[in-house]
Scaffold this motif. Sequence first.
Motif, PDB file in Angstrom:
ATOM      1  N   UNK A   1       0.831  -1.206   0.000  1.00 26.32           N
ATOM      2  CA  UNK A   1       0.000   0.000   0.000  1.00 26.32           C
ATOM      3  C   UNK A   1       0.863   1.253   0.000  1.00 26.32           C
ATOM      4  N   UNK A   2       1.969   1.195   0.764  1.00 25.89           N
ATOM      5  CA  UNK A   2       2.888   2.340   0.791  1.00 25.89           C
ATOM      6  C   UNK A   2       3.486   2.592  -0.591  1.00 25.89           C
ATOM      7  N   UNK A   3       3.923   1.533  -1.241  1.00 23.12           N
ATOM      8  CA  UNK A   3       4.505   1.669  -2.574  1.00 23.12           C
ATOM      9  C   UNK A   3       3.477   2.226  -3.564  1.00 23.12           C
ATOM     10  N   UNK A   4       2.237   1.757  -3.437  1.00 20.58           N
ATOM     11  CA  UNK A   4       1.183   2.238  -4.317  1.00 20.58           C
ATOM     12  C   UNK A   4       0.918   3.722  -4.091  1.00 20.58           C
ATOM     13  N   UNK A   5       0.843   4.118  -2.795  1.00 21.16           N
ATOM     14  CA  UNK A   5       0.612   5.527  -2.493  1.00 21.16           C
ATOM     15  C   UNK A   5       1.792   6.389  -2.924  1.00 21.16           C
ATOM     16  N   UNK A   6       3.005   5.854  -2.767  1.00 21.88           N
ATOM     17  CA  UNK A   6       4.188   6.604  -3.203  1.00 21.88           C
ATOM     18  C   UNK A   6       4.152   6.835  -4.707  1.00 21.88           C
ATOM     19  N   UNK A   7       3.798   5.798  -5.460  1.00 24.10           N
ATOM     20  CA  UNK A   7       3.698   5.935  -6.913  1.00 24.10           C
ATOM     21  C   UNK A   7       2.600   6.930  -7.300  1.00 24.10           C
ATOM     22  N   UNK A   8       1.462   6.842  -6.587  1.00 22.73           N
ATOM     23  CA  UNK A   8       0.365   7.781  -6.867  1.00 22.73           C
ATOM     24  C   UNK A   8       0.773   9.212  -6.570  1.00 22.73           C
ATOM     25  N   UNK A   9       1.499   9.390  -5.433  1.00 22.10           N
ATOM     26  CA  UNK A   9       1.969  10.724  -5.075  1.00 22.10           C
ATOM     27  C   UNK A   9       2.933  11.262  -6.118  1.00 22.10           C
ATOM     28  N   UNK A  10       3.850  10.411  -6.582  1.00 22.54           N
ATOM     29  CA  UNK A  10       4.802  10.844  -7.600  1.00 22.54           C
ATOM     30  C   UNK A  10       4.080  11.238  -8.889  1.00 22.54           C
ATOM     31  N   UNK A  11       3.074  10.433  -9.279  1.00 21.46           N
ATOM     32  CA  UNK A  11       2.314  10.758 -10.487  1.00 21.46           C
ATOM     33  C   UNK A  11       1.530  12.061 -10.309  1.00 21.46           C
ATOM     34  N   UNK A  12       0.966  12.246  -9.109  1.00 21.15           N
ATOM     35  CA  UNK A  12       0.217  13.474  -8.835  1.00 21.15           C
ATOM     36  C   UNK A  12       1.125  14.694  -8.867  1.00 21.15           C
ATOM     37  N   UNK A  13       2.315  14.561  -8.274  1.00 22.34           N
ATOM     38  CA  UNK A  13       3.266  15.669  -8.289  1.00 22.34           C
ATOM     39  C   UNK A  13       3.707  15.996  -9.705  1.00 22.34           C
ATOM     40  N   UNK A  14       3.943  14.944 -10.514  1.00 23.11           N
ATOM     41  CA  UNK A  14       4.321  15.185 -11.909  1.00 23.11           C
ATOM     42  C   UNK A  14       3.190  15.888 -12.662  1.00 23.11           C
ATOM     43  N   UNK A  15       1.947  15.447 -12.397  1.00 22.08           N
ATOM     44  CA  UNK A  15       0.806  16.087 -13.043  1.00 22.08           C
ATOM     45  C   UNK A  15       0.659  17.526 -12.566  1.00 22.08           C
ATOM     46  N   UNK A  16       0.893  17.737 -11.250  1.00 21.77           N
ATOM     47  CA  UNK A  16       0.813  19.096 -10.721  1.00 21.77           C
ATOM     48  C   UNK A  16       1.865  19.984 -11.365  1.00 21.77           C
ATOM     49  N   UNK A  17       3.087  19.473 -11.514  1.00 22.00           N
ATOM     50  CA  UNK A  17       4.150  20.251 -12.147  1.00 22.00           C
ATOM     51  C   UNK A  17       3.795  20.579 -13.594  1.00 22.00           C
ATOM     52  N   UNK A  18       3.198  19.602 -14.286  1.00 18.89           N
ATOM     53  CA  UNK A  18       2.794  19.848 -15.673  1.00 18.89           C
ATOM     54  C   UNK A  18       1.727  20.932 -15.750  1.00 18.89           C
ATOM     55  N   UNK A  19       0.725  20.827 -14.856  1.00 19.24           N
ATOM     56  CA  UNK A  19      -0.329  21.834 -14.836  1.00 19.24           C
ATOM     57  C   UNK A  19       0.209  23.207 -14.449  1.00 19.24           C
ATOM     58  N   UNK A  20       1.153  23.246 -13.497  1.00 26.51           N
ATOM     59  CA  UNK A  20       1.746  24.520 -13.103  1.00 26.51           C
ATOM     60  C   UNK A  20       2.510  25.139 -14.261  1.00 26.51           C
ATOM     61  N   UNK A  21       3.229  24.285 -15.010  1.00 24.68           N
ATOM     62  CA  UNK A  21       3.962  24.782 -16.174  1.00 24.68           C
ATOM     63  C   UNK A  21       3.008  25.342 -17.227  1.00 24.68           C
ATOM     64  N   UNK A  22       1.903  24.633 -17.460  1.00 26.13           N
ATOM     65  CA  UNK A  22       0.919  25.123 -18.429  1.00 26.13           C
ATOM     66  C   UNK A  22       0.272  26.418 -17.947  1.00 26.13           C
ATOM     67  N   UNK A  23       0.029  26.496 -16.621  1.00 25.67           N
ATOM     68  CA  UNK A  23      -0.539  27.718 -16.063  1.00 25.67           C
ATOM     69  C   UNK A  23       0.415  28.889 -16.227  1.00 25.67           C
ATOM     70  N   UNK A  24       1.705  28.649 -15.976  1.00 28.47           N
ATOM     71  CA  UNK A  24       2.694  29.710 -16.146  1.00 28.47           C
ATOM     72  C   UNK A  24       2.758  30.173 -17.597  1.00 28.47           C
ATOM     73  N   UNK A  25       2.707  29.222 -18.527  1.00 34.42           N
ATOM     74  CA  UNK A  25       2.724  29.578 -19.940  1.00 34.42           C
ATOM     75  C   UNK A  25       1.481  30.393 -20.310  1.00 34.42           C
ATOM     76  N   UNK A  26       0.323  29.981 -19.759  1.00 28.40           N
ATOM     77  CA  UNK A  26      -0.910  30.728 -20.041  1.00 28.40           C
ATOM     78  C   UNK A  26      -0.829  32.148 -19.475  1.00 28.40           C
ATOM     79  N   UNK A  27      -0.275  32.290 -18.255  1.00 28.86           N
ATOM     80  CA  UNK A  27      -0.129  33.625 -17.662  1.00 28.86           C
ATOM     81  C   UNK A  27       0.830  34.487 -18.472  1.00 28.86           C
TER      82      UNK A  27
END
Length: 240
Positions: free
Chosen positions: A56-82
């Motif tokens: 379960x820890x490994x699964x949550x760690x992978x999910x967190x990493x994917x979420x952080x990567x998605x957050x970074x992607x969205x932040x980058x797109x937001x910065x580009x839009x701004x």
Amino acid sequence: MLGRRRNRGRSGKRLRVFFVLFVLIGGAGTLYAIGRAAYLTGETLAAWQVRSLEAERDKLTATLAATQAQRDTLQSRLNEANDSLAAMKRRYERDVPAGAAAELYGLLRDRMAAGLTIDRLRTAIQGAEPVRACEGRSVRKRIAVQPAAAKPVEPVLFLDGLVGVTATATGSATGASDNSVQSASVSLYAAWMDKPVVLGALPVKHDVLLNNTTLRLVVEPGDLRGYVNATLSSCVAKAS
């Protein structure tokens, strides 16, 4: 006989002792076996729980990493839009006139619609310079404050009729009174204008551009009751 009875009694006691010891030892063994089985069962369950929690820890760690990567992607797109929005706003502010520039653009558009060529307008704008003082030739005239009326008021003319000025009482102020002078509204007429420019109440100071010459109109309360004084002066260009 007596000896045999004693021997049988001793043997019976030994058997009872052995039986008690056997029962005690057997019970202890049984308890040990039960405890051992329970320990092994608990150890197995604990190991299974550990493996489950680790998974379960490994699964949550992978999910967190994917979420952080998605957050970074969205932040980058937001910065580009701004950044794109800021660049668009800068282009809009640069290309779309506002304030005085919008007023000038509207004036240019109206003059072009009236038939004035872009070359003539360009020449007039390029020849315009900041003025230093209006101490050149001046003309001063006394203008009577006219009562508010439905019929148009004839302007007092300057420069052989190129420029005209009127002073009209506003509201309930009528006649040759001090109140009518103080509340008078001044209007500027010019031969090249389609309609007069209302300059407002006294005192008035307004610059008029005639070809490449700047004229300054100053209108103040006059020395005679019911009159205002209008002075039109030529201005010299500011030294560079």
